[in-house]
Design an enzyme around this catalytic site. Structure first.
Site, PDB file in Angstrom:
ATOM      1  N   ASN A   9       0.871  -1.183   0.000  1.00 28.90           N
ATOM      2  CA  ASN A   9       0.000   0.000   0.000  1.00 28.90           C
ATOM      3  C   ASN A   9       0.907   1.232   0.000  1.00 28.90           C
ATOM      4  O   ASN A   9       1.496   1.561   1.021  1.00 28.90           O
ATOM      5  CB  ASN A   9      -0.892  -0.044   1.253  1.00 28.90           C
ATOM      6  CG  ASN A   9      -1.705   1.230   1.444  1.00 28.90           C
ATOM      7  OD1 ASN A   9      -1.799   2.062   0.544  1.00 28.90           O
ATOM      8  ND2 ASN A   9      -2.295   1.384   2.627  1.00 28.90           N
ATOM      9  N   LYS A  11       0.113   4.254  -0.253  1.00 30.30           N
ATOM     10  CA  LYS A  11      -0.528   5.457   0.331  1.00 30.30           C
ATOM     11  C   LYS A  11      -0.282   6.664  -0.589  1.00 30.30           C
ATOM     12  O   LYS A  11      -0.198   6.493  -1.808  1.00 30.30           O
ATOM     13  CB  LYS A  11      -0.028   5.677   1.762  1.00 30.30           C
ATOM     14  CG  LYS A  11      -0.166   4.413   2.620  1.00 30.30           C
ATOM     15  CD  LYS A  11      -0.052   4.647   4.086  1.00 30.30           C
ATOM     16  CE  LYS A  11      -0.225   3.313   4.806  1.00 30.30           C
ATOM     17  NZ  LYS A  11      -0.235   3.434   6.253  1.00 30.30           N
ATOM     18  N   HIS A  95      -9.832   1.144   5.081  1.00 31.35           N
ATOM     19  CA  HIS A  95      -8.541   1.378   5.736  1.00 31.35           C
ATOM     20  C   HIS A  95      -8.742   2.380   6.873  1.00 31.35           C
ATOM     21  O   HIS A  95      -9.527   3.325   6.750  1.00 31.35           O
ATOM     22  CB  HIS A  95      -7.521   1.914   4.718  1.00 31.35           C
ATOM     23  CG  HIS A  95      -6.127   1.929   5.249  1.00 31.35           C
ATOM     24  ND1 HIS A  95      -5.694   2.892   6.129  1.00 31.35           N
ATOM     25  CD2 HIS A  95      -5.080   1.083   5.064  1.00 31.35           C
ATOM     26  CE1 HIS A  95      -4.436   2.636   6.460  1.00 31.35           C
ATOM     27  NE2 HIS A  95      -4.036   1.543   5.826  1.00 31.35           N
ATOM     28  N   GLU A 167      -5.601  -4.873  10.551  1.00 31.58           N
ATOM     29  CA  GLU A 167      -4.558  -3.870  10.752  1.00 31.58           C
ATOM     30  C   GLU A 167      -4.819  -3.096  12.047  1.00 31.58           C
ATOM     31  O   GLU A 167      -5.596  -2.125  12.050  1.00 31.58           O
ATOM     32  CB  GLU A 167      -4.563  -2.868   9.595  1.00 31.58           C
ATOM     33  CG  GLU A 167      -4.246  -3.465   8.248  1.00 31.58           C
ATOM     34  CD  GLU A 167      -3.720  -2.400   7.292  1.00 31.58           C
ATOM     35  OE1 GLU A 167      -2.580  -2.520   6.847  1.00 31.58           O
ATOM     36  OE2 GLU A 167      -4.433  -1.425   7.033  1.00 31.58           O
ATOM     37  N   GLY A 173       2.325   2.252  10.756  1.00 29.85           N
ATOM     38  CA  GLY A 173       3.300   3.329  10.601  1.00 29.85           C
ATOM     39  C   GLY A 173       4.017   3.710  11.894  1.00 29.85           C
ATOM     40  O   GLY A 173       4.679   4.736  11.965  1.00 29.85           O
ATOM     41  N   SER A 212       3.171  -2.184  10.330  1.00 32.25           N
ATOM     42  CA  SER A 212       4.620  -2.270  10.534  1.00 32.25           C
ATOM     43  C   SER A 212       5.214  -3.633  10.170  1.00 32.25           C
ATOM     44  O   SER A 212       6.113  -4.116  10.853  1.00 32.25           O
ATOM     45  CB  SER A 212       4.988  -1.861  11.969  1.00 32.25           C
ATOM     46  OG  SER A 212       4.634  -0.504  12.190  1.00 32.25           O
TER      47      SER A 212
END
Ligand code: PGA
Length: 252
Positions: A9, A11, A95, A167, A173, A212
């Site tokens: 992904n 982003k 998401h 997630e 992140g 992560s």
């Protein structure tokens, strides 16, 4: 047997140069990724260039978002129906960044999920709890409510052609990956929940982990019984890292 799946992904990162360089390296490096299915989700703007670059490759293309309406006066939006023309196979939906920053609720997520399938795409339904929710021990309730909102709208059979990505928001992140045991527990919970409606669908449903994921922790995560691969943010922007992550799904 569920085939492992690793999706990058990107982003809101990228440029035409990154598309060329990163996908160029992935095409070469993942030639021998074996039996892992690999996908990348660049920005909507870069789908066309990515699609061109991926010609002749096994790597699949995904979008990060789509509007549930088929067309109309929705300035700035892109409809799910517009994506297949660019060779798109998957699309993320729900998401946590869309839920938190763009205030998408469970109803919208379920509508988007349905419109993606109508357009012939595979939705990757993202679910996850915040740190507060985990600390208050409401992880189970939050995750199941997010899954249930979509199951209720589209029915369990729709999950024959869908992926769920667990997630945990606190792991996205942040460098704070869920432990393999923490992740496995939630994946098992989701699978059991789907199994209560249809055992066969649950058995074949791919549930991937995101938050992560890196080359150093991927193999252990992907080795868990109910973890069928990963949704990778930051580490998917490095060809070297992403290739190792994809390959570590192969032997698991
Ligand atoms: P991360 O992002 O790998 O950078 O934590 C994962 C995601 O948000 O899909």
């Amino acid at each position: 047997m569920r085939r492992k799946l690793v999706i990058g992904n990107w982003k809101m990162h990228g440029s035409n140069l990154l598309v060329q360089e990163l996908l160029g390296s992935l095409k070469v490096g993942l030639d021998e990724a074996g039996n892992v299915e690999v996908g990348v989700c660049p920005t909507t703007l870069h789908l066309a260039a990515a699609s061109e670059t991926l010609i002749g490759s096994q790597i699949k293309l995904g979008a990060q978002n789509a509007n549930a309406h088929t067309s109309g006066a929705f300035t700035g939006e892109v409809a799910a129906e517009m994506l297949p023309e660019y060779g798109v196979s998957y699309c993320l939906v729900g998401h946590s960044e869309r839920r938190e920053l763009f205030l998408e609720d469970d109803t919208q997520v379920a509508e988007k999920f349905a419109s993606l399938q109508k357009a012939g795409l595979t939705p990757v339904l993202c679910v996850g709890e915040s740190l507060d929710q985990r600390e208050q021990e409401s992880t189970e309730q939050v995750i199941l409510a997010q899954v249930e909102a979509v199951l209720d709208k589209v029915g369990v059979q729709a999950f024959v052609n869908a992926v769920i990505a667990y997630e945990p928001i606190w792991a996205i992140g942040t460098g704070m990956t869920a432990t393999p045991a923490q992740a496995q527990a939630v994946h098992e919970l989701i699978r059991q929940h789907v199994a209560a409606r249809d055992v066969g669908v649950a058995k074949n449903l791919r549930i991937i982990y995101g938050g992560s994921v890196k080359s150093s922790n991927a193999a252990e995560l992907f080795g868990q019984a109910d973890i069928d691969g990963g949704l990778v943010g930051g580490a998917s922007l490095s060809a070297e890292e992403f290739i190792v992550i994809c390959k570590s799904a192969d032997s698991k």
